[in-house]
Every structure is written in C-alpha cells, then in structure tokens.
Design a protein around this motif. Structure first.
Motif, mmCIF file in Angstrom:
data_model
loop_
_atom_site.group_PDB
_atom_site.id
_atom_site.type_symbol
_atom_site.label_atom_id
_atom_site.label_comp_id
_atom_site.label_asym_id
_atom_site.label_seq_id
_atom_site.Cartn_x
_atom_site.Cartn_y
_atom_site.Cartn_z
ATOM 1 N N ALA A 65 -18.305 1.095 6.167
ATOM 2 C CA ALA A 65 -18.087 1.659 4.833
ATOM 3 C C ALA A 65 -16.892 2.596 4.829
ATOM 4 N N LYS A 66 -16.784 3.418 5.861
ATOM 5 C CA LYS A 66 -15.677 4.371 5.920
ATOM 6 C C LYS A 66 -14.357 3.673 6.223
ATOM 7 N N SER A 67 -14.409 2.602 7.022
ATOM 8 C CA SER A 67 -13.206 1.808 7.252
ATOM 9 C C SER A 67 -12.728 1.176 5.951
ATOM 10 N N LEU A 68 -13.673 0.690 5.156
ATOM 11 C CA LEU A 68 -13.313 0.107 3.862
ATOM 12 C C LEU A 68 -12.605 1.130 2.980
ATOM 13 N N MET A 69 -13.089 2.376 2.993
ATOM 14 C CA MET A 69 -12.458 3.389 2.153
ATOM 15 C C MET A 69 -11.037 3.704 2.616
ATOM 16 N N ILE A 70 -10.811 3.642 3.929
ATOM 17 C CA ILE A 70 -9.447 3.832 4.430
ATOM 18 C C ILE A 70 -8.555 2.687 3.967
ATOM 19 N N LYS A 71 -9.035 1.463 4.141
ATOM 20 C CA LYS A 71 -8.241 0.288 3.755
ATOM 21 C C LYS A 71 -8.038 0.243 2.242
ATOM 22 N N LEU A 72 -9.067 0.610 1.477
ATOM 23 C CA LEU A 72 -8.925 0.661 0.020
ATOM 24 C C LEU A 72 -7.839 1.655 -0.368
ATOM 25 N N THR A 73 -7.859 2.813 0.259
ATOM 26 C CA THR A 73 -6.858 3.833 -0.046
ATOM 27 C C THR A 73 -5.457 3.315 0.231
ATOM 28 N N GLN A 74 -5.282 2.664 1.358
ATOM 29 C CA GLN A 74 -3.963 2.119 1.694
ATOM 30 C C GLN A 74 -3.520 1.062 0.689
ATOM 31 N N ALA A 75 -4.455 0.209 0.281
ATOM 32 C CA ALA A 75 -4.119 -0.839 -0.684
ATOM 33 C C ALA A 75 -3.772 -0.248 -2.046
ATOM 34 N N LEU A 76 -4.570 0.728 -2.494
ATOM 35 C CA LEU A 76 -4.295 1.345 -3.791
ATOM 36 C C LEU A 76 -2.959 2.082 -3.777
ATOM 37 N N ASP A 77 -2.640 2.729 -2.656
ATOM 38 C CA ASP A 77 -1.335 3.380 -2.551
ATOM 39 C C ASP A 77 -0.214 2.360 -2.676
ATOM 40 N N ALA A 78 -0.376 1.221 -2.001
ATOM 41 C CA ALA A 78 0.649 0.186 -2.073
ATOM 42 C C ALA A 78 0.812 -0.347 -3.495
ATOM 43 N N GLU A 79 -0.283 -0.401 -4.225
ATOM 44 C CA GLU A 79 -0.246 -0.959 -5.576
ATOM 45 C C GLU A 79 0.222 0.044 -6.630
ATOM 46 N N TYR A 80 -0.087 1.333 -6.454
ATOM 47 C CA TYR A 80 0.103 2.279 -7.559
ATOM 48 C C TYR A 80 0.993 3.477 -7.251
ATOM 49 N N ARG A 81 1.559 3.555 -6.055
ATOM 50 C CA ARG A 81 2.455 4.679 -5.766
ATOM 51 C C ARG A 81 3.638 4.698 -6.739
ATOM 52 N N ALA A 82 4.204 3.522 -6.998
ATOM 53 C CA ALA A 82 5.361 3.457 -7.896
ATOM 54 C C ALA A 82 5.020 3.875 -9.314
ATOM 55 N N ALA A 83 3.727 3.831 -9.666
ATOM 56 C CA ALA A 83 3.284 4.255 -10.999
ATOM 57 C C ALA A 83 3.018 5.757 -11.064
ATOM 58 N N GLY A 84 3.230 6.470 -9.956
ATOM 59 C CA GLY A 84 3.078 7.908 -9.957
ATOM 60 C C GLY A 84 1.767 8.432 -9.416
ATOM 61 N N LEU A 85 0.914 7.539 -8.889
ATOM 62 C CA LEU A 85 -0.377 7.981 -8.363
ATOM 63 C C LEU A 85 -0.243 8.420 -6.910
ATOM 64 N N LYS A 86 -1.005 9.446 -6.550
ATOM 65 C CA LYS A 86 -1.096 9.896 -5.169
ATOM 66 C C LYS A 86 -2.526 9.653 -4.702
ATOM 67 N N ILE A 87 -2.675 8.816 -3.680
ATOM 68 C CA ILE A 87 -4.004 8.388 -3.233
ATOM 69 C C ILE A 87 -4.106 8.619 -1.727
ATOM 70 N N THR A 88 -5.130 9.359 -1.338
ATOM 71 C CA THR A 88 -5.266 9.800 0.049
ATOM 72 C C THR A 88 -6.685 9.571 0.552
ATOM 73 N N ALA A 89 -6.810 9.135 1.801
ATOM 74 C CA ALA A 89 -8.094 9.095 2.487
ATOM 75 C C ALA A 89 -8.108 10.212 3.519
ATOM 76 N N VAL A 90 -9.111 11.071 3.458
ATOM 77 C CA VAL A 90 -9.269 12.119 4.464
ATOM 78 C C VAL A 90 -10.385 11.704 5.407
ATOM 79 N N CYS A 91 -10.129 11.836 6.716
ATOM 80 C CA CYS A 91 -11.038 11.301 7.731
ATOM 81 C C CYS A 91 -11.502 12.416 8.663
ATOM 82 N N PRO A 92 -12.466 13.213 8.238
ATOM 83 C CA PRO A 92 -12.932 14.312 9.081
ATOM 84 C C PRO A 92 -13.813 13.839 10.217
ATOM 85 N N GLY A 93 -13.890 14.674 11.251
ATOM 86 C CA GLY A 93 -14.868 14.480 12.308
ATOM 87 C C GLY A 93 -16.062 15.367 12.031
ATOM 88 N N PHE A 94 -16.627 15.992 13.073
ATOM 89 C CA PHE A 94 -17.770 16.882 12.886
ATOM 90 C C PHE A 94 -17.394 18.005 11.919
#
Length: 274
Positions: A164-193
């Motif tokens: 599930a968390k891998s999907l959220m990372i990949k989703l974030t990367q895909a959305l950035d690729a699709e919408y960065r040029a439209a002005g969106l900033k999309i980030t995945a934060v990956c904390p540990g403990f």
C-alpha cells in the motif's frame, strides 16, 4: 494591527487522520502557515477540540469532518461536505492509516478490506476529486504520507502495508509527472519509526518500546521535512538521515539479502492471532 485574511481568501487544507500523530502535526503546522483546515478522522471529539484550539490560536477557520474512510464513497462524502461550506481544497494531506500486525488470514477479510479502503482507495479518490479544480486554478498541493516500508519487500505480518505504501509512492511520482506542468506540487513523505499512537493501535507498542529512541522521529520533524520538500517541489522525501540511509540500502542491496534481513528483524512485530 494587521488584518486577518477572511476564510474566502485563505487556502484550505484537508488533512485526513488529523486526530493524532502525524495528521495532527500537519494540521498544526498548516494552521501556523495561515491555512484554514478541514480535519478528517473518526474521532469527532478530538477533531472538534483541535479545530477549536487552532481557530483560536491562529485566527483561521478550522472545522471537523468526522468520517470513516474505510467506507466505500467516503472520499466523495468528505469532498461534498467541504463543497457544502462553499470551500475548495488547496492542500490535500492523505495521512489516515493503520496496520494489521497479524498474518493475512488471521483476521477477517473485512478488516483487510477496511485497510485497503482507508490507505489506498479513499486516498486515491480524494486526490482524484481535488485535482481537476487544482488544475483549473493553476496550482495546488498534495502530500501523501507513505512510509519507509514502501521501499521494502513484504515480510510476515503487516501483509498489505508495504504494498500500500509503495503504491502511494508510485502514485505520487505518476501524479507529479502528469500535473507538475499544471502548477501542482505533489510529494510522498516516507517516515520510519515515529512517536505516534500507531504502534498502540496495532498492538506492537510493547515491542516498539524496546527500539532505540535515536531511531524515532517526532511527528513535527516528519511534517517539517514533508512541507519543506513540497515547497521545493521534491517528489519523494525520506525524513531523517538514518532513514535515508536505510532507503538507499533497501534500493541497492540484493533483494534476497534485504528480504532475509528484514524477515529476521521484523519477526518480533508479527503478532500471533488473538
């Protein structure tokens, strides 16, 4: 005295899982930045108390939207509630989540389904719902709370969590690729403990208490790293140097070796059936 911007002028941040931990820290940090807040979680009493505190302290408009995000269509219910207040979402923080420490078939499928609905389906639905308006306005921000586990192979226990968390990372990367040029900033934060109620909720708090404190970060540290990364348009951020080293090793070491090491190290977090 400087005038306070009206709620119609202030950006609105929608934060899920806002009743505690990282979600609450996001709410506090965004309120301090002058954002109005739509706070989403199941615990209405905590949300109401937090909304009242942040409204009073920062002069923003904060309101509670109690919701069970494991319910099909919860994403639309939440967005409809925001729209009913005449507001639009400028910042989306997909933070709500939990984990299941037992083996896959040791808990009912309904519980596994609730996990997927909360961490994956509703989170994706919220992003899908806010992006069109963000694109139309030429800007917007989405922060997806993933995990260091998103870089790891699956091991016994917490069966669906790495995927599930891998999907959220990949989703974030895909959305950035699709919408960065439209002005969106999309980030995945990956904390540990992180010092939250997460372990208490899944029953591993006694084991987690044995982990070295130097490995833990506070929710505020995680949020500060996430917001800084998002400000600068960074797509994936791993807060904490020790977590960054771990993420690098997970990526470059042979997967067989990584899986063997994780299987040994994570066995204590795999709980027997109730």
């Amino acid at each position: 005295m400087a005038e306070t911007a009206s709620s119609s002028e202030r950006p609105l941040a929608l934060v899920t899982g806002a009743s505690s931990g990282i979600g609450e820290a996001f709410a506090r940090a965004l309120a301090a930045r002058g954002h109005d807040l739509a706070l989403v979680a199941r615990r209405a009493d905590r949300l109401e108390a937090l909304a009242a505190e942040l409204s009073s302290r920062h002069g923003v408009t904060a309101f509670a939207l109690p919701a069970d995000l494991s319910v099909l269509g919860a994403n639309q219910t939440v967005l409809d509630a925001v729209a009913a207040r005449g507001r639009r979402v400028d910042v989306l923080v997909n933070n709500a989540g939990f984990s299941i420490a037992q083996s896959f078939d040791d808990v009912p499928w309904s519980r596994q389904q609730d996990f997927l609905m909360t961490l994956v389906v509703t989170a994706c639905g919220l992003a899908h719902g806010v992006i069109p308006d963000m694109v139309a306005r030429g800007g917007g921000r989405i922060i997806n709370v993933a995990s260091l586990a998103g870089f790891a192979p699956g091991v016994a226990g917490h069966t669906l969590y790495p995927g599930a968390k891998s999907l959220m990372i990949k989703l974030t990367q895909a959305l950035d690729a699709e919408y960065r040029a439209a002005g969106l900033k999309i980030t995945a934060v990956c904390p540990g403990f992180t010092q939250t109620e997460f372990a208490s909720a899944n029953g591993t708090d006694a084991v987690m208490a044995e982990a070295p404190r130097r490995l833990f970060q506070t929710p505020d540290q995680v949020v500060a790293a996430a917001l800084k990364a998002n400000d600068h348009g960074k797509v994936v951020v791993v807060p904490g140097w020790h977590n960054a080293v771990a993420a690098t090793l997970l990526h470059y070491l042979p997967q067989g070796l990584v899986r063997w090491g994780l299987m040994k190290g994570s066995a204590k977090y795999h709980l027997a059936a109730d």
